[in-house]
Scaffold this motif. Sequence first.
Motif, mmCIF file in Angstrom:
data_model
loop_
_atom_site.group_PDB
_atom_site.id
_atom_site.type_symbol
_atom_site.label_atom_id
_atom_site.label_comp_id
_atom_site.label_asym_id
_atom_site.label_seq_id
_atom_site.Cartn_x
_atom_site.Cartn_y
_atom_site.Cartn_z
ATOM 1 N N SER A 571 -2.008 -10.266 -7.296
ATOM 2 C CA SER A 571 -0.758 -10.075 -6.562
ATOM 3 C C SER A 571 0.083 -8.956 -7.145
ATOM 4 C CB SER A 571 0.050 -11.372 -6.571
ATOM 5 O OG SER A 571 0.447 -11.708 -7.902
ATOM 6 N N ARG A 572 -0.202 -8.524 -8.360
ATOM 7 C CA ARG A 572 0.569 -7.445 -8.970
ATOM 8 C C ARG A 572 0.103 -6.070 -8.515
ATOM 9 N NH1 ARG A 572 1.452 -11.591 -12.542
ATOM 10 N NH2 ARG A 572 3.370 -11.447 -13.798
ATOM 11 N N PHE A 573 -0.987 -5.984 -7.807
ATOM 12 C CA PHE A 573 -1.439 -4.720 -7.250
ATOM 13 C C PHE A 573 -0.742 -4.485 -5.913
ATOM 14 C CE2 PHE A 573 -5.004 -5.658 -10.090
ATOM 15 C CZ PHE A 573 -5.137 -4.441 -10.733
ATOM 16 N N ASP A 574 -0.213 -3.286 -5.741
ATOM 17 C CA ASP A 574 0.454 -2.958 -4.488
ATOM 18 C C ASP A 574 -0.545 -2.796 -3.349
ATOM 19 O OD1 ASP A 574 3.034 -2.837 -5.696
ATOM 20 O OD2 ASP A 574 2.492 -0.905 -6.539
ATOM 21 N N VAL A 575 -1.700 -2.230 -3.637
ATOM 22 C CA VAL A 575 -2.725 -2.023 -2.616
ATOM 23 C C VAL A 575 -4.060 -2.465 -3.194
ATOM 24 C CG1 VAL A 575 -3.838 -0.366 -1.078
ATOM 25 C CG2 VAL A 575 -1.447 -0.046 -1.714
ATOM 26 N N LEU A 576 -4.817 -3.262 -2.421
ATOM 27 C CA LEU A 576 -6.153 -3.700 -2.807
ATOM 28 C C LEU A 576 -7.125 -3.205 -1.736
ATOM 29 C CD1 LEU A 576 -4.042 -6.183 -3.675
ATOM 30 C CD2 LEU A 576 -6.177 -7.203 -4.429
ATOM 31 N N ALA A 708 11.027 6.107 9.414
ATOM 32 C CA ALA A 708 10.251 4.975 9.919
ATOM 33 C C ALA A 708 8.759 5.278 9.906
ATOM 34 C CB ALA A 708 10.713 4.619 11.329
ATOM 35 N N GLU A 709 8.390 6.548 10.101
ATOM 36 C CA GLU A 709 6.968 6.886 10.068
ATOM 37 C C GLU A 709 6.373 6.677 8.688
ATOM 38 O OE1 GLU A 709 6.054 11.052 10.392
ATOM 39 O OE2 GLU A 709 8.135 11.600 10.045
ATOM 40 N N ASP A 710 7.186 6.837 7.634
ATOM 41 C CA ASP A 710 6.698 6.553 6.292
ATOM 42 C C ASP A 710 6.416 5.069 6.117
ATOM 43 O OD1 ASP A 710 7.041 9.266 5.658
ATOM 44 O OD2 ASP A 710 9.147 8.926 5.135
ATOM 45 N N VAL A 711 7.289 4.250 6.662
ATOM 46 C CA VAL A 711 7.072 2.797 6.594
ATOM 47 C C VAL A 711 5.838 2.406 7.398
ATOM 48 C CG1 VAL A 711 8.128 0.547 6.997
ATOM 49 C CG2 VAL A 711 9.546 2.471 6.274
ATOM 50 N N ASP A 712 5.651 3.024 8.569
ATOM 51 C CA ASP A 712 4.468 2.716 9.376
ATOM 52 C C ASP A 712 3.182 3.099 8.644
ATOM 53 O OD1 ASP A 712 6.101 1.791 11.374
ATOM 54 O OD2 ASP A 712 6.154 3.711 12.462
ATOM 55 N N GLU A 713 3.206 4.241 7.950
ATOM 56 C CA GLU A 713 2.016 4.643 7.202
ATOM 57 C C GLU A 713 1.753 3.690 6.043
ATOM 58 O OE1 GLU A 713 -1.323 6.684 5.871
ATOM 59 O OE2 GLU A 713 -0.262 6.662 7.799
ATOM 60 N N ALA A 714 2.818 3.231 5.383
ATOM 61 C CA ALA A 714 2.638 2.260 4.303
ATOM 62 C C ALA A 714 2.060 0.955 4.828
ATOM 63 C CB ALA A 714 3.980 2.015 3.598
ATOM 64 N N LEU A 715 2.576 0.490 5.966
ATOM 65 C CA LEU A 715 2.038 -0.733 6.557
ATOM 66 C C LEU A 715 0.605 -0.530 7.025
ATOM 67 C CD1 LEU A 715 5.154 -1.860 8.633
ATOM 68 C CD2 LEU A 715 4.280 -2.911 6.540
ATOM 69 N N ASP A 719 -2.445 -2.670 5.777
ATOM 70 C CA ASP A 719 -3.209 -3.395 6.779
ATOM 71 C C ASP A 719 -4.679 -2.994 6.732
ATOM 72 O OD1 ASP A 719 -3.225 -5.159 9.241
ATOM 73 O OD2 ASP A 719 -4.024 -3.305 10.088
ATOM 74 N N ALA A 720 -4.942 -1.694 6.536
ATOM 75 C CA ALA A 720 -6.335 -1.246 6.422
ATOM 76 C C ALA A 720 -7.009 -1.883 5.221
ATOM 77 C CB ALA A 720 -6.387 0.276 6.324
ATOM 78 N N ALA A 721 -6.276 -1.997 4.112
ATOM 79 C CA ALA A 721 -6.851 -2.633 2.934
ATOM 80 C C ALA A 721 -7.088 -4.114 3.173
ATOM 81 C CB ALA A 721 -5.924 -2.423 1.739
ATOM 82 N N HIS A 722 -6.111 -4.796 3.832
ATOM 83 C CA HIS A 722 -6.265 -6.230 4.054
ATOM 84 C C HIS A 722 -7.312 -6.536 5.100
ATOM 85 C CE1 HIS A 722 -1.996 -7.125 2.310
ATOM 86 N NE2 HIS A 722 -2.881 -6.745 1.403
ATOM 87 N N VAL A 723 -7.399 -5.679 6.121
ATOM 88 C CA VAL A 723 -8.441 -5.894 7.128
ATOM 89 C C VAL A 723 -9.820 -5.732 6.508
ATOM 90 C CG1 VAL A 723 -9.468 -4.880 9.192
ATOM 91 C CG2 VAL A 723 -7.032 -5.349 9.118
ATOM 92 N N SER A 724 -9.957 -4.749 5.619
ATOM 93 C CA SER A 724 -11.243 -4.578 4.951
ATOM 94 C C SER A 724 -11.542 -5.731 4.018
ATOM 95 C CB SER A 724 -11.240 -3.264 4.169
ATOM 96 O OG SER A 724 -10.273 -3.306 3.136
ATOM 97 N N LEU A 725 -10.486 -6.367 3.510
ATOM 98 C CA LEU A 725 -10.698 -7.511 2.636
ATOM 99 C C LEU A 725 -10.995 -8.787 3.408
ATOM 100 C CD1 LEU A 725 -7.867 -6.959 0.019
ATOM 101 C CD2 LEU A 725 -10.300 -6.877 -0.405
ATOM 102 N N ASP A 726 -10.651 -8.827 4.675
ATOM 103 C CA ASP A 726 -10.873 -10.026 5.470
ATOM 104 C C ASP A 726 -12.373 -10.254 5.639
ATOM 105 O OD1 ASP A 726 -10.725 -12.163 7.096
ATOM 106 O OD2 ASP A 726 -9.391 -11.254 8.568
ATOM 107 N N ALA A 727 -12.814 -11.429 5.346
ATOM 108 C CA ALA A 727 -14.255 -11.715 5.395
ATOM 109 C C ALA A 727 -14.799 -11.606 6.810
ATOM 110 C CB ALA A 727 -14.523 -13.103 4.829
ATOM 111 N N ARG A 728 -14.004 -12.041 7.783
ATOM 112 C CA ARG A 728 -14.503 -11.986 9.150
ATOM 113 C C ARG A 728 -14.635 -10.549 9.631
ATOM 114 N NH1 ARG A 728 -10.757 -13.782 12.330
ATOM 115 N NH2 ARG A 728 -9.143 -13.883 10.746
ATOM 116 N N SER A 729 -13.670 -9.682 9.292
ATOM 117 C CA SER A 729 -13.772 -8.277 9.671
ATOM 118 C C SER A 729 -14.909 -7.597 8.936
ATOM 119 C CB SER A 729 -12.444 -7.570 9.365
ATOM 120 O OG SER A 729 -11.402 -8.169 10.110
ATOM 121 N N ALA A 730 -15.091 -7.957 7.649
ATOM 122 C CA ALA A 730 -16.180 -7.362 6.882
ATOM 123 C C ALA A 730 -17.531 -7.761 7.459
ATOM 124 C CB ALA A 730 -16.074 -7.784 5.420
ATOM 125 N N ALA A 731 -17.648 -9.020 7.876
ATOM 126 C CA ALA A 731 -18.913 -9.458 8.455
ATOM 127 C C ALA A 731 -19.193 -8.725 9.768
ATOM 128 C CB ALA A 731 -18.883 -10.968 8.676
#
Length: 822
Positions: A571-576, A708-715, A719-731
């Motif tokens: 949880s201490r990592f900003d991006v995984l 706001a575009e900076d916030v969208d890019e951060a999100l 989201d790209a990192a979390h989607v890649s971490l999602d097991a269902r998306s990875a499968a």
Amino acid sequence: MSALESIRLVVQYESEVDKITQFLEKFVDNGSKKQVAAGTMDDDPTMDDELTPEKPQKKYMKMLQRVANRMEDTVTIAIDDVRAFEIEHSSGHPPFTQAASLAFRIENNAKSYVEVISKAIDVLMPEADMDVLQDPEAEVLDVIIQARRDRDRRDREALQAAEGQISRATGMASTAGMDESFPAVLTRRYTVQLEPRRAQKAQAVRAVGAGQIGRLVTVRGMVTRVSDVRPAMVVAAYVCDACGSEVFQEVKTRQFTPLTQCSGAQCVANQRRGKLQRLTRASRFRRFQEVRVQEMTDQVPMGDIPRTLTVHCVEGTVRALHPGDVAVVAGVFLPQAYTGMRALRAGLLADTVLEAHHVRPLKRRYEELAAEASAEQRVRLAQLQRGDAYSLAAQAIAPEIFGHDDVKKALLLQLVGAAGRRTRDSLAIRGDINVCLMGDPGVAKSQLLRFVATVAPRGVYTTGRGSSGAGLTAAVLRDSATGEMVLEGGALVLADNGLCAIDEFDKMDEADRTAIHEVMEQQTISIAKAGITTTLNARAAILAAANPARGRYNPRMTPQDNINLPAALLSRFDVLFLMLDRPSREADLQLARHVAWVHSHGRHPPPADGAAEIDVDLLRHFIAAARARVPVLPRTVGDYIVGAYVQLRQQHKDSAAAGHRGLSRSAIDTGVAPPRPAVSNATPRTLLAIMRLAQARARVRAAEAVAAEDVDEALRLMDAAHVSLDARSAAATLGDRRPRTDAASAIYALMSRQLLSAQPADSDSTAVMQLSYADVLDRVRDAGYSEPDLARCLEQYEDINVLQVNLTRTRITFVSAPTAPQ
């Protein structure tokens, strides 16, 4: 035993003083004049007149005037200047041999020529333009020397009145004799330092040998330890209790025996033994610092360990090096005898030190890089800023590595970082961004870490298995100079105000990994060892790479199960980011072509859009310019971040609730699996991570405020990192096109295959109808399911009388023989 053979040297130091005096007095700094390289004979003297400014200045005479006015305390003699002066004032062919060239003689006998240069400076030292004694910061020695000269003047006047008159020559001689009572080191308010030739290449520590003792050598290495700046005594001053005269003792070694008896003229004439009292304020000290320099990794031969060299920094060279710096140090290589009990054990052996004269850090800080950018680099940075600087700079991150565009953008934002905040109540909020890369082996995680550690001015690369807790934080050692217990910083301390790349993060011991928790959030290291209680700064961004626990990433398991790391640390990592090795014909073909091009040409392919390439040096200046900006966060953008964070929390809540409801009857009938719980929870740390990423991207855009575009890019990155971490998306990305089944059916099919494989192939007997619960649980976990999933499966199939489990839950019995699953 025969006497040692004596060797007569041909060097006349008196004439050397005259030559150096002439050089200091007549050398002219031509500003833009072309530098003359040592040993070159193809220089055109006609070009110098065209580049000479209208009013050339005498470089060293101006420097001596500043020293006389107490504005400087260091006289730096450049060997290139000596060489250029020789070539300019030579009649016929310039001297290039060691015996004929003064520059070569200074290099090969630097220790002796420092004293020769000091004597020449004493001759040319001008009078001060200002009254030094009226300066509030005037030293006590200036007052003592002036009082001694006034007393000698009064004694001469009284002697003249008693004897009539004394010739001027006698008076001059007496004045010279009285000035000789002061050691030369005491009256000098400067330190002579030699600057090596620009063409001289830096050597490795192991390349410096006994044949270079006394010479000016240049070494390159990493600073691993820096001591405190301490005063080293040069001249000890005493006062006699009997006659009141001052006695000075010059100290040339690390240890000396203090004087006890007065050697003044009155005590000697009266045959008295006056007792001397040391005057600390009247003694002469110089700043002293001991630095430990270690060989670089590329300089160590195969199978050897890095060697270290002790560097002594005095006066102007102190505080120029910090732990973790990569620097080129030029100095005089000297032997140093052991003292105390070590001298008895060492015998004829001696230690070696480098007396630093010139220090040049190779990896400068971001502030220095931003100030030292050339005109050409500023033009290229302006052109880069007019285009899509975010994408172009991200492509310059490890261009030899194919793909991973989002990962490279996250690494660029990590290098840029956000501005640190400190509240009114001294609460520090970190601005460094922590990134974790996890995934399959062979996807260039280590190469990305090494590249980022190379780009960062204070980048440290280490591995989890090869690092201990003390090696990452700080170790308690005994100082060789004072014998006291001191702290030596580890990798995180060496990377202060920089970046620390830790490879094989999952291989670290749990006891050693706990030291990183404080660093990743508070950016400090608290130490309480050997009576030393302190807090060290470790303001470093953490870039970690972790491998899966079972070799390759299992997409049916959560990252916590794949990566053997606690949730508190993740949880201490900003991006995984998850970097999967996905088989795809088109992607594999592009990757293979890219690798073949790199191996064939020795560099990365040019950009496809024809854009100008960004080298590492320009990338450093781009990052330095971006870090100098501090964009503000408008209220509207703050409200936008708040809304996005609340929505993100609600999504994680819904996902977690759907995952905990388990199987429903409709899900079993339809064969649709329920949504799995989210990979990581959205915490207030996630809110801070969004702000840091958005501010870093605003820095890259050279904007004064976060948009706001900076916030969208951060999100989007999160989201790209979390989607890649999602097991269902990875499968799904792995090409799993089979119809989805529920967990209970999948686990029952797995047990059926295990039971059928345990039966003999040539028998249709159903005697073997039992399985070990522990074996089944291991296979279920390997398949990506958990023990609660197994419990629900057994409960469902027990209700329909297909399976039976004993009371101790050690055996699973099939009521009837299962059929082979499709």
